[in-house]
Design a protein around this motif. Sequence first.
Motif, PDB file in Angstrom:
ATOM      1  N   VAL A   7       0.853  -1.183   0.000  1.00  0.00           N
ATOM      2  CA  VAL A   7       0.000   0.000   0.000  1.00  0.00           C
ATOM      3  C   VAL A   7       0.890   1.235   0.000  1.00  0.00           C
ATOM      4  CG1 VAL A   7      -1.818   1.274   1.189  1.00  0.00           C
ATOM      5  CG2 VAL A   7      -1.785  -1.239   1.276  1.00  0.00           C
ATOM      6  N   VAL A   8       0.728   2.094  -1.025  1.00  0.00           N
ATOM      7  CA  VAL A   8       1.548   3.297  -1.166  1.00  0.00           C
ATOM      8  C   VAL A   8       0.637   4.512  -1.095  1.00  0.00           C
ATOM      9  CG1 VAL A   8       3.309   4.466  -2.531  1.00  0.00           C
ATOM     10  CG2 VAL A   8       3.043   1.979  -2.715  1.00  0.00           C
ATOM     11  N   ASP A   9       0.743   5.271   0.002  1.00  0.00           N
ATOM     12  CA  ASP A   9      -0.103   6.451   0.185  1.00  0.00           C
ATOM     13  C   ASP A   9       0.594   7.373   1.165  1.00  0.00           C
ATOM     14  OD1 ASP A   9      -2.242   8.291   0.967  1.00  0.00           O
ATOM     15  OD2 ASP A   9      -3.604   6.872   0.003  1.00  0.00           O
ATOM     16  N   ASP A  10       0.638   8.674   0.856  1.00  0.00           N
ATOM     17  CA  ASP A  10       1.332   9.609   1.729  1.00  0.00           C
ATOM     18  C   ASP A  10       0.510   9.989   2.955  1.00  0.00           C
ATOM     19  OD1 ASP A  10      -0.294  10.963  -0.252  1.00  0.00           O
ATOM     20  OD2 ASP A  10       0.449  12.845   0.554  1.00  0.00           O
ATOM     21  N   HIS A  11      -0.777   9.648   2.978  1.00  0.00           N
ATOM     22  CA  HIS A  11      -1.614   9.906   4.147  1.00  0.00           C
ATOM     23  C   HIS A  11      -1.547   8.689   5.083  1.00  0.00           C
ATOM     24  CE1 HIS A  11      -3.357  12.782   1.237  1.00  0.00           C
ATOM     25  NE2 HIS A  11      -3.514  13.528   2.324  1.00  0.00           N
ATOM     26  N   SER A  12      -0.947   8.877   6.235  1.00  0.00           N
ATOM     27  CA  SER A  12      -0.713   7.747   7.126  1.00  0.00           C
ATOM     28  C   SER A  12      -2.010   7.116   7.619  1.00  0.00           C
ATOM     29  CB  SER A  12       0.133   8.189   8.329  1.00  0.00           C
ATOM     30  OG  SER A  12      -0.523   9.212   9.056  1.00  0.00           O
ATOM     31  N   ASP A  13      -3.049   7.931   7.849  1.00  0.00           N
ATOM     32  CA  ASP A  13      -4.284   7.353   8.361  1.00  0.00           C
ATOM     33  C   ASP A  13      -4.933   6.428   7.336  1.00  0.00           C
ATOM     34  OD1 ASP A  13      -4.718   9.519   6.715  1.00  0.00           O
ATOM     35  OD2 ASP A  13      -6.483  10.258   7.805  1.00  0.00           O
ATOM     36  N   ILE A  14      -4.934   6.839   6.066  1.00  0.00           N
ATOM     37  CA  ILE A  14      -5.503   5.991   5.007  1.00  0.00           C
ATOM     38  C   ILE A  14      -4.645   4.757   4.808  1.00  0.00           C
ATOM     39  CG2 ILE A  14      -6.077   5.870   2.555  1.00  0.00           C
ATOM     40  CD1 ILE A  14      -6.748   8.833   2.662  1.00  0.00           C
ATOM     41  N   GLU A  16      -2.612   3.227   6.852  1.00  0.00           N
ATOM     42  CA  GLU A  16      -2.692   2.263   7.957  1.00  0.00           C
ATOM     43  C   GLU A  16      -4.080   1.643   8.070  1.00  0.00           C
ATOM     44  OE1 GLU A  16      -1.320   4.408  11.326  1.00  0.00           O
ATOM     45  OE2 GLU A  16       0.712   4.661  10.515  1.00  0.00           O
ATOM     46  N   LEU A  17      -5.109   2.405   7.714  1.00  0.00           N
ATOM     47  CA  LEU A  17      -6.458   1.850   7.716  1.00  0.00           C
ATOM     48  C   LEU A  17      -6.587   0.723   6.698  1.00  0.00           C
ATOM     49  CD1 LEU A  17      -9.457   1.962   8.614  1.00  0.00           C
ATOM     50  CD2 LEU A  17      -9.819   3.648   6.797  1.00  0.00           C
ATOM     51  N   ILE A  18      -6.097   0.958   5.492  1.00  0.00           N
ATOM     52  CA  ILE A  18      -6.125  -0.082   4.461  1.00  0.00           C
ATOM     53  C   ILE A  18      -5.294  -1.279   4.910  1.00  0.00           C
ATOM     54  CG2 ILE A  18      -5.458  -0.664   2.096  1.00  0.00           C
ATOM     55  CD1 ILE A  18      -6.007   2.249   1.342  1.00  0.00           C
ATOM     56  N   ARG A  20      -4.536  -2.340   7.970  1.00  0.00           N
ATOM     57  CA  ARG A  20      -5.197  -3.121   9.023  1.00  0.00           C
ATOM     58  C   ARG A  20      -6.339  -3.952   8.445  1.00  0.00           C
ATOM     59  NH1 ARG A  20      -4.735   1.693  11.991  1.00  0.00           N
ATOM     60  NH2 ARG A  20      -6.951   2.155  11.612  1.00  0.00           N
ATOM     61  N   TYR A  21      -7.114  -3.350   7.563  1.00  0.00           N
ATOM     62  CA  TYR A  21      -8.268  -4.066   7.009  1.00  0.00           C
ATOM     63  C   TYR A  21      -7.825  -5.268   6.178  1.00  0.00           C
ATOM     64  CZ  TYR A  21     -12.594  -4.971   4.497  1.00  0.00           C
ATOM     65  OH  TYR A  21     -13.708  -5.580   3.975  1.00  0.00           O
ATOM     66  N   LEU A  22      -6.808  -5.083   5.352  1.00  0.00           N
ATOM     67  CA  LEU A  22      -6.352  -6.190   4.518  1.00  0.00           C
ATOM     68  C   LEU A  22      -5.700  -7.291   5.350  1.00  0.00           C
ATOM     69  CD1 LEU A  22      -4.938  -4.257   1.420  1.00  0.00           C
ATOM     70  CD2 LEU A  22      -7.075  -5.553   1.576  1.00  0.00           C
ATOM     71  N   LYS A  23      -5.047  -6.913   6.432  1.00  0.00           N
ATOM     72  CA  LYS A  23      -4.483  -7.939   7.324  1.00  0.00           C
ATOM     73  C   LYS A  23      -5.595  -8.764   7.962  1.00  0.00           C
ATOM     74  CE  LYS A  23      -0.133  -5.610   8.478  1.00  0.00           C
ATOM     75  NZ  LYS A  23       0.643  -4.917   9.536  1.00  0.00           N
ATOM     76  N   GLN A  24      -6.704  -8.104   8.293  1.00  0.00           N
ATOM     77  CA  GLN A  24      -7.854  -8.830   8.838  1.00  0.00           C
ATOM     78  C   GLN A  24      -8.427  -9.813   7.827  1.00  0.00           C
ATOM     79  OE1 GLN A  24     -10.556  -5.760  10.041  1.00  0.00           O
ATOM     80  NE2 GLN A  24      -9.307  -5.080  11.765  1.00  0.00           N
ATOM     81  N   GLN A  25      -8.195  -9.537   6.536  1.00  0.00           N
ATOM     82  CA  GLN A  25      -8.682 -10.419   5.472  1.00  0.00           C
ATOM     83  C   GLN A  25      -7.640 -11.462   5.077  1.00  0.00           C
ATOM     84  OE1 GLN A  25     -11.884 -10.026   4.820  1.00  0.00           O
ATOM     85  NE2 GLN A  25     -11.824  -8.232   6.210  1.00  0.00           N
ATOM     86  N   ASP A  26      -6.611 -11.612   5.908  1.00  0.00           N
ATOM     87  CA  ASP A  26      -5.603 -12.667   5.762  1.00  0.00           C
ATOM     88  C   ASP A  26      -4.589 -12.393   4.649  1.00  0.00           C
ATOM     89  OD1 ASP A  26      -4.663 -14.961   7.016  1.00  0.00           O
ATOM     90  OD2 ASP A  26      -5.480 -16.276   5.465  1.00  0.00           O
ATOM     91  N   TYR A  27      -4.294 -11.120   4.402  1.00  0.00           N
ATOM     92  CA  TYR A  27      -3.218 -10.760   3.479  1.00  0.00           C
ATOM     93  C   TYR A  27      -2.013 -10.277   4.284  1.00  0.00           C
ATOM     94  CZ  TYR A  27      -6.637 -10.790  -0.348  1.00  0.00           C
ATOM     95  OH  TYR A  27      -7.585 -11.160  -1.263  1.00  0.00           O
ATOM     96  N   GLU A  28      -0.827 -10.491   3.734  1.00  0.00           N
ATOM     97  CA  GLU A  28       0.365  -9.831   4.245  1.00  0.00           C
ATOM     98  C   GLU A  28       0.403  -8.435   3.629  1.00  0.00           C
ATOM     99  OE1 GLU A  28       2.534 -10.758   6.407  1.00  0.00           O
ATOM    100  OE2 GLU A  28       2.111 -12.891   6.654  1.00  0.00           O
ATOM    101  N   VAL A  29       0.741  -7.429   4.430  1.00  0.00           N
ATOM    102  CA  VAL A  29       0.693  -6.054   3.949  1.00  0.00           C
ATOM    103  C   VAL A  29       1.988  -5.327   4.272  1.00  0.00           C
ATOM    104  CG1 VAL A  29      -0.542  -3.849   4.029  1.00  0.00           C
ATOM    105  CG2 VAL A  29      -1.813  -5.997   4.266  1.00  0.00           C
ATOM    106  N   SER A  30       2.517  -4.609   3.272  1.00  0.00           N
ATOM    107  CA  SER A  30       3.638  -3.701   3.464  1.00  0.00           C
ATOM    108  C   SER A  30       3.143  -2.284   3.180  1.00  0.00           C
ATOM    109  CB  SER A  30       4.790  -4.045   2.512  1.00  0.00           C
ATOM    110  OG  SER A  30       5.263  -5.360   2.741  1.00  0.00           O
ATOM    111  N   LEU A  31       3.704  -1.299   3.891  1.00  0.00           N
ATOM    112  CA  LEU A  31       3.244   0.075   3.764  1.00  0.00           C
ATOM    113  C   LEU A  31       4.390   0.980   3.329  1.00  0.00           C
ATOM    114  CD1 LEU A  31       1.121   0.366   7.060  1.00  0.00           C
ATOM    115  CD2 LEU A  31       0.331  -0.299   4.779  1.00  0.00           C
ATOM    116  N   ALA A  32       4.080   1.911   2.425  1.00  0.00           N
ATOM    117  CA  ALA A  32       5.066   2.893   1.968  1.00  0.00           C
ATOM    118  C   ALA A  32       4.374   4.239   1.833  1.00  0.00           C
ATOM    119  CB  ALA A  32       5.682   2.470   0.640  1.00  0.00           C
ATOM    120  N   GLU A  33       5.093   5.311   2.203  1.00  0.00           N
ATOM    121  CA  GLU A  33       4.490   6.640   2.120  1.00  0.00           C
ATOM    122  C   GLU A  33       4.923   7.406   0.879  1.00  0.00           C
ATOM    123  OE1 GLU A  33       5.606   9.435   5.111  1.00  0.00           O
ATOM    124  OE2 GLU A  33       7.595   8.547   5.393  1.00  0.00           O
TER     125      GLU A  33
END
Length: 238
Positions: A7-14, A16-18, A20-33
């Motif tokens: 997930v690549v987004d400069d808004h930290s709230d968006i 991290e929200l995405i 958390r939600y995708l992790k709840q759906q059993d995906y591995e998630v990496s975040l980049a700003e």
Amino acid sequence: MKQQILVVDDHSDIRELIGRYLKQQDYEVSLAENGEQMKELLAKDSIDLIIMDLMMPGDDGLTLCREVRHDSNIPIIILSALGEDTDKIVGLEVGADDYLAKPFNPRELLARVRAVLRRHQQPASAPTDNKNSKFIYFDRWEFDLHKQQLVRDDGVVVSLSTGEFRLLKVFVQQPHVIFSRDQLLDMTQGRQAAPFDRSIDNQISRLRRKIEIDPKTPSLIKTVWGGGYSFNTDVQHP
């Protein structure tokens, strides 16, 4: 093994929200700003799909999408607060697989993620009894079905996105046949979550830029007014 989404987004709230939600759906998630962090994660992790914001400081989503598509076929979903059709079309033309306008329902994003991953993981070429059918030749091109790329007669190698590969494969299998847009959608995507009526037109435009000598006056992929498209050249199957 869990599929990994970046997930690549400069808004930290968006972002991290995405995440958390995708992790709840059993995906591995990496975040980049930003693009720099995205490239670092792409270099070290095996990413199955990228969710990318369109408007970011520095390199924007369109620029990053072009760069990713130049080097790989990782599917990309673009997010943007801009909901104009022109923005959607540009996003698809530079290589995105889907486009979702903000604000969005997380369940809709999940549906898009699943659909894009499903399309990307479908076998792009059907099994064949011909063991020598790895290459197909047309015009000045060698079409490598295994590597999902084209090699021009002067040695230039051109990578294809999954959508471009499936579209070209339909054309080379049935040259000179006129296909409607609906037929091409059915044959390349199975109409799974096709978000825009112009998705085939955009893929045609991208493919023309890769294989035509002059994409503005195409000689290989011809537009049949009122009908659709046809592949206007002979094809050699070894």
